[in-house]
Design an enzyme around this catalytic site. Structure first.
Site, PDB file in Angstrom:
ATOM      1  N   HIS A  77       0.833  -1.209   0.000  1.00  0.00           N
ATOM      2  CA  HIS A  77       0.000   0.000   0.000  1.00  0.00           C
ATOM      3  C   HIS A  77       0.866   1.257   0.000  1.00  0.00           C
ATOM      4  O   HIS A  77       0.580   2.222  -0.706  1.00  0.00           O
ATOM      5  CB  HIS A  77      -0.902   0.033   1.244  1.00  0.00           C
TER       6      HIS A  77
ATOM      7  N   LYS B 149     -17.213  -7.533   5.857  1.00  0.00           N
ATOM      8  CA  LYS B 149     -16.291  -8.450   6.530  1.00  0.00           C
ATOM      9  C   LYS B 149     -15.918  -7.935   7.926  1.00  0.00           C
ATOM     10  O   LYS B 149     -15.803  -6.732   8.141  1.00  0.00           O
ATOM     11  CB  LYS B 149     -15.009  -8.605   5.704  1.00  0.00           C
TER      12      LYS B 149
ATOM     13  N   ARG C 224      -2.233  -5.633  -8.953  1.00  0.00           N
ATOM     14  CA  ARG C 224      -1.234  -6.670  -8.754  1.00  0.00           C
ATOM     15  C   ARG C 224      -1.507  -7.843  -9.688  1.00  0.00           C
ATOM     16  O   ARG C 224      -1.016  -7.892 -10.795  1.00  0.00           O
ATOM     17  CB  ARG C 224      -1.225  -7.106  -7.295  1.00  0.00           C
TER      18      ARG C 224
ATOM     19  N   SER D 150      -3.215  -7.716   2.362  1.00  0.00           N
ATOM     20  CA  SER D 150      -3.436  -7.709   3.805  1.00  0.00           C
ATOM     21  C   SER D 150      -3.841  -9.088   4.323  1.00  0.00           C
ATOM     22  O   SER D 150      -3.455  -9.483   5.425  1.00  0.00           O
ATOM     23  CB  SER D 150      -4.530  -6.707   4.177  1.00  0.00           C
TER      24      SER D 150
END
Lengths: 162, 162, 162, 162, 162, 162
Positions: free
Chosen positions: D17, D41, D90, D128
């Site tokens: 990040h 979540k 990514r 993460s």
């Protein structure tokens, strides 16, 4: 002043390219749309023809400069004091090639940021090569390219038939 | 009557193509398997040879017509009163190219539906180009092509050596 | 008569689903749009609500039947004398899941053909889950769903707040 | 002044990040890194913990503001007068989700440009969730997160064991 | 004794190839790095030049043999009593091509196991063709290839200019 | 002696897993098939049931050891003196997840080589979750799992109905 480079073959420039260019104009103070001369492929349009088409199409855009370059993109970007390279992202196949290019450019010039922009979804599967293919078969590409390019494609088609 | 077009290079026709053709026959009243003449690539087999191989292979199929075409696929489909274009889906790389084609064809002719069919998984990674490559190296392709094509490939290999 | 099954959760039905349904109607004599009851996920709309929304939306479509099913899709398709299963193909992630499903269904029932159709590119990245997410955040989903669904989403949002 | 929004869960913020944030700082006059509150979540770190970690990590960055938001990202961006949304790219799976989000955001707010940046390749497969997973198994994540986060992860691990 | 074949064009060998080779050496008693002669592409370096570069680079590796081959890879592997074929996996595009090759090789020789290894992420987007491209444009490729190859590339560049 | 670890949930073990295991046995002197205990997902079969099924299925394999592990895979591999981790590669989605895992494991333990093997194409789209789903709907999974697992799935289905 933030300057961005938008490199490509632009053989010919399409509405998808213009869509990306307009997005880039929102982000940067100047955008240099520039033809990479080093391609090993034989283009449909000469460099002069491609430059002329781009110039006509972007005439009214204040922030845009039209150019050509030789050699490595990162060296060109340095000479132009560019902060960023702009690339359009369409399909997955683009994605990998573009990432490879971005990585290589970064290794060659760490300060330069590659910025990926996504065109309108109506241009998702549009590229210069499919435009050339449809034009070659006398299909209607008027939705995919600016009027200037449409005329140039028709002229090419006519001269190819003679 | 629902008519579907199954276009391709068929250079040569493989068991994977036949698998797709047989599925299409379950869906449509007539399936026209048709060779696209416009390809810029130099084929291994001439158009006449490819047509002859397809004709022999599909001889017993009542619903199948064999043909060639020039120009845009959508124009050809219109002339043939076709409802659908049939395409085989194998790998991801196919997927993107096929979607691009389907989108372009739709833009050029809105009524036409592109139907994607999935071959048996044993043909997932089979295509004409890998068949030609293995045959060129004298490998055994008998599992990948009909007998007629196998013979034609062997004949080509022999004449290439002379 | 060629019958096709269009299965899904339809939680709720979107314009993307309708786009696929309309394409399927060009190919088949009857299309059964059917809610799979077996999903382990807790839906936003009950089965009755989802059925009702679909019924209202497809009311004017002559060839369409609305239904629910339990158990394996292939067993349901056999009971309905279906020739084909219709699936929409949008992104790559769909593609793999859909291929897996198609392969499994084929292994379980060889005669059944899975037909993949591509929605209009404006629905390429549309699915029920993103519609629910935007509606939950009070975003405007009027471009993505039929009016009936829009109203139902607003009603849900209001009752969630009380 | 060009303002960009960098939204995410940041549960916790990783070196990947930060890499994206630093690239964004080269392009924009101000970058607002902002936690989306709406996620369904259950996070590992509370909003307060996540905010605090980000604040410590970006303390020395002049152009960066730290924030939280509710509701639609596009509405938040409008309130903040933002020109662009920044997203890291990514893997391929990212790519599709990100494109979906970008398209939806564009439909909801046409003026906003989504800018995709590519992290250093050493962060290509970092996110993460994998950091939380390795930390949970007492693996060494010191290469993947700032020192502040490393300490917080260790503290969480200790309290989980009691 | 477990023998593995590492086939390729190696035009020229890069640090990415060496990375894969070193991993393969941990798994097998002997690794044969071998140039496929059948490629239809015109290489930058002759077979002799490529062999010489590889030999210099792997000189200190006890378990490595350098070779060339004609015909099918599976036939060559059989003659060499190889248990496995080693392939590097980088991008998704690789992945599909490699799977196709692995499947075809398996069909042609069932006993042979194709082993996919992943290079260090710093070589994820590295291949011989991008090295040749950057070298051709006088870019610095010293991070991507061994010293021997770097010298050979510079020599080629000089002779191309004369 | 070359030792490889083949980790997974094996909930339950499928013919696809066995296919990979048999390929791994050609490459290594010992293969440890091992259940990762750390998964946060609730399995269909308990650890004891899964272990028992694997043990029955691999009973006749001389080189195979069956085990469970806690904590990081790389720590476990070190304790077992393993040279390699074996992973099956099926679809693209696998590919990215597997690469991420391989990269993380490498960062955590540099000496360990992750070896990707490709199952027979008939297992390309097979995984434990689809087996559980079909079994739950009383579909026939006899082609996808060993007899021992088939029986266990039927027993589970019966007890779920009571």
């Amino acid at each position: 002043m933030k300057i961005a480079i938008y490199p490509g073959s632009f053989d010919p420039i399409t509405n998808g390219h213009l869509d990306i260019l307009e997005r880039a104009m929102k982000l940067f103070d100047k955008v240099i749309i520039t033809i990479a001369r080093n391609s090993t492929k034989v283009p449909m349009f000469t460099e002069t023809e491609r430059l002329e088409m781009i110039r006509k199409v972007v005439r009214s855009y204040k922030k845009v400069e039209v150019d050509c370059f030789d050699g490595l993109l990162v060296d060109y970007a340095r000479r132009k004091n560019a902060t960023a390279i702009v690339r359009g992202l369409r399909a997955i196949s683009d994605f990998e090639y573009e990432l490879q290019m971005a990585l290589m450019n970064r290794k060659l010039s760490d300060g330069l940021v590659t910025v990926f922009l996504m065109p309108n979804e109506k241009y998702t599967y549009l590229n210069s090569s499919i435009v050339r293919e449809i034009a070659r078969l006398n299909g209607d590409v008027s939705r995919f390219v600016p009027v200037v390019v449409l005329k140039a494609l028709k002229k090419k088609a006519r001269s190819a038939k003679r």
